[in-house]
Design a protein around this motif. Sequence first.
Motif, PDB file in Angstrom:
ATOM      1  N   TYR A 219       0.818  -1.196   0.000  1.00 14.42           N
ATOM      2  CA  TYR A 219       0.000   0.000   0.000  1.00 14.42           C
ATOM      3  C   TYR A 219       0.864   1.265   0.000  1.00 14.42           C
ATOM      4  O   TYR A 219       2.005   1.256   0.471  1.00 14.42           O
TER       5      TYR A 219
ATOM      6  N   ARG B 131      -5.363   8.767   1.978  1.00 10.30           N
ATOM      7  CA  ARG B 131      -5.684   7.432   2.487  1.00 10.30           C
ATOM      8  C   ARG B 131      -4.745   6.384   1.903  1.00 10.30           C
ATOM      9  O   ARG B 131      -3.995   6.653   0.962  1.00 10.30           O
TER      10      ARG B 131
ATOM     11  N   ARG C 156      -3.821   3.307  -0.310  1.00 12.03           N
ATOM     12  CA  ARG C 156      -4.306   2.775  -1.585  1.00 12.03           C
ATOM     13  C   ARG C 156      -3.436   1.589  -1.981  1.00 12.03           C
ATOM     14  O   ARG C 156      -2.204   1.642  -1.845  1.00 12.03           O
TER      15      ARG C 156
ATOM     16  N   SER D 161      -6.690   1.269 -11.544  1.00  8.89           N
ATOM     17  CA  SER D 161      -6.578   1.616 -10.125  1.00  8.89           C
ATOM     18  C   SER D 161      -6.739   3.115  -9.904  1.00  8.89           C
ATOM     19  O   SER D 161      -6.777   3.912 -10.839  1.00  8.89           O
ATOM     20  N   ASP D 162      -6.759   3.471  -8.605  1.00  5.93           N
ATOM     21  CA  ASP D 162      -6.798   4.889  -8.237  1.00  5.93           C
ATOM     22  C   ASP D 162      -5.506   5.306  -7.552  1.00  5.93           C
ATOM     23  O   ASP D 162      -5.474   6.304  -6.843  1.00  5.93           O
ATOM     24  N   ILE D 163      -4.434   4.524  -7.772  1.00  5.02           N
ATOM     25  CA  ILE D 163      -3.160   4.848  -7.127  1.00  5.02           C
ATOM     26  C   ILE D 163      -2.649   6.214  -7.567  1.00  5.02           C
ATOM     27  O   ILE D 163      -1.985   6.920  -6.816  1.00  5.02           O
TER      28      ILE D 163
END
Length: 454
Positions: A88, A94, A96, A108-110
């Motif tokens: 992560y 936050r 991810r 993804s939203d990385i």
Amino acid sequence: MTVVAIVGGGITGLALAYRLRSRGKDVVLLEGETRLGGNIQTRRRDGLLTEAGPNSFLDKEPATRELAAAVGVEDRIRAADPAAKARYLYTRGRLRAVPASPPAFLKSDILPLGARLRVVAELFTGRVSGEVDESLGAFGRRHLGTTATATLLDAVQTGIYAGDMEALSVGATFPQLTKLEREHRSLILGAIRTQGAQRKALPAGGPAKLRGALSTFDGGLQTLVDGLATMLGPAVHTGAKVEGLQPGHGGWRVSVREHGRQAELMASRVVLATPAYVTAGLLRPLDEPLSALVEGIAYAPIAVVHLAYAPGSTPAPDGFGFLVPGLEKRRLLGAIHASTVFPFRAEGGHVLYTCMVGGARRPDLVKLDEEALVTLAREELKELAGVTASPVFAEAIRWPRGIPQYNVGHLERVASIDAALARLPGLHLAGNAYKGVGINDCIRNAFALGDMLA
């Protein structure tokens, strides 16, 4: 006078002593502290197994396997639990998940969508012109764009060097990246081609060893150090501080203070396997310019904070852990989910976090006392990972000079050091300050030096 004197009892010095002994050489290893292993230090307390320094190694280096087998601890190598595969990043407020494949990365939203598309555009990146020792940050922005570099690449280097991306040399820290650019232009194209070639080269039905699994030893990394100490026996002298070196009569005179008593040792060759700042002090009376070159290698301070929680007081985290890029401006560099990665390190269902603080960006934090460091780690874990319980165990270990920094100019510096050593025949330097900071690097380079000296 055919003995080889090794100064420094970290993993490099120990591995070198083994290699030379296996080649029929007489060695004596001199360690100024009362214990061996350097930054490798496993502690057992209250059913917990903690590491003061390095936590693990990638099981992909033949020399490390050979060394473990030679000292009888190969069967004690323990791979990370499969539950620890996920990794992560703390980014944009936050944690991810780091995607495990190119298709997963695109979904993804990385990173924001625009930054992900910029990474894809790396396929069209051109090579740098000429031989330039580029910073990791500059290299990353050319290939991956600003956002991916500040988020992904910075997190990767933080987990290894705890450094400053704008100061680190890409050629010294991640030579595989410059090799991909040189040979394939695009990092993405190079990675695809390299992986394809590696798959073709793997023998069908071959051994499962050296798969690159994250690993440690049953009993912690200290297991390897203790095995080496037992094998080397009386060749190892702890509490033996080397105070001076003098060339003469085809060898070296080594002045040693061992347990308060002064002595001299004659050696055909001397290897300084000590940290760069210690090595520089021993070199200064012999060769001031060489000493200055070695002393110029910087170190990043690092503090390691272990926090253990009672069973059921907090959910067991999944995955290996998380890293925090510098742009987030947090006080924590990252945390390892130690009890998830290696469940045997926390008995009875305890949850164990290993937190990293400081580094090149926040050296001031390492100066905090143990209580303040524990408080800092607890506050950061609460805000970043939602851990609200009170720990039943806490300890902080400070390394004021923890990790060597391979900053821009490092490769040229090391080449100059190697050239300058020609002025002092029979004297050699080794350790993680020069050509690799990891355990595997140290062992591989120690074997290579041992073979050369044999």
